[in-house]
Design an enzyme around this catalytic site. Structure first.
Site: not given
Length: 292
Positions: A89-92, A247
């Site tokens: 995760g942590l990609c908007g 992203a």
């Protein structure tokens, strides 16, 4: 109002988080260069493959000689959705945008009375889709252990799709991925791979040129179509890899900026609270002195 110690701890925590997001932004920027180069290098090959297939399909027509991977099996009752997302995760909104597109397609097909099966490539898409379509998910393919995507990874997925199609598990297969445009723009994309969907531009340009093939078009398509599925899957994975890093780079940049703003606000609050406590202590000292 929080104490000065609480404010100091909060400021220190935000500063530590800011260092992490800044480091993640730099790592994503370094990975983006390689991923973007790989995605851009794969586009001409995939597009030329579609053009060749269009020319061959125009020569063979849609008759009984056309392979099943090109003409289909004459039905569209069972749809397989191959949803390609990231492992982390942590990609908007990168993962959410792809999943939203797949969810809309699955809901639309179910409303039409079709059977929907989902094959997830990437854990984040699986985690989101299983909340609503857990019974429709047939398999999860994780690529977390793969450090550098290669054609061998896509070829394994392509062969799995072909084996499922030949076993009669589905009639139509569609890829869901995100096409990389820039660091701040990733386009969620739908691409049908089984039966092969010939682009309108390529199909209209095909009859204008005359080609003679040896061996026959049908023999070439029998060999080329399975290869094309792996190529399109490989292209989708490369586009996803570049989109994910773009992203993440954008998301971490925003997180770093937000952390900086939060540090300024907390520091201002800390200084005001400290000044208020000092003023209060001075008032108490002066009042005590006057009382004596």
């Amino acid at each position: 109002m929080p104490s000065l110690k609480d404010l100091r701890n909060r400021i220190a925590t935000v500063k530590a988080t800011q260092k992490i997001t800044k480091a993640m932004q730099m790592v994503a920027a370094a990975k983006l260069r390689r991923a973007q180069s790989a995605a851009e290098a794969a586009r001409p090959y995939a597009e030329r493959m579609e053009t060749v297939l269009a020319n061959l399909a125009a020569g063979i027509g849609a008759g009984s000689q056309a392979p099943a991977l090109l003409a289909g099996n004459g039905k569209s009752d069972v749809h397989l959705l191959v949803v390609c997302t990231a492992e982390r995760g942590l990609c908007g909104a990168f993962n959410s945008s792809i999943v939203r597109l797949a969810r809309e397609r699955a809901t639309s097909l179910l409303q039409q009375g079709k059977t929907v099966k989902i094959l997830c490539v990437g854990k984040k898409g699986y985690d989101q889709l299983r909340r609503q379509f857990e019974r429709n998910i047939i398999e999860l393919i994780e690529l977390r252990s793969v450090r550098t995507l290669g054609f061998v990874n896509a070829d394994a997925i392509g062969k799995k799709l072909i084996s499922l199609f030949e076993a009669g598990e589905f009639d139509v297969c569609t890829l869901f991925f995100s096409k990389f445009r820039s660091v701040i723009a990733q386009i969620p994309t739908i691409q049908q791979v089984i039966p092969a969907e010939i682009p309108a531009k390529a199909s209209s340009a095909g009859p204008q040129a005359s080609y003679e093939y040896e061996p026959e078009e049908g023999d070439i398509l029998t060999t080329l179509l399975p290869r094309n599925i792996s190529v399109q899957v490989f292209r989708a994975l490369l586009e996803n890899a570049a989109s994910e890093q773009g992203a993440r780079m954008s998301a971490m940049d925003n997180a770093t900026r937000n952390a900086g703003d939060m540090i300024k606000k907390q520091t201002l609050l800390y200084n005001r609270s400290r000044q208020a406590m000092i003023t209060k202590e001075l008032i108490e000292i002066i009042s005590g002195a006057e009382a004596l």
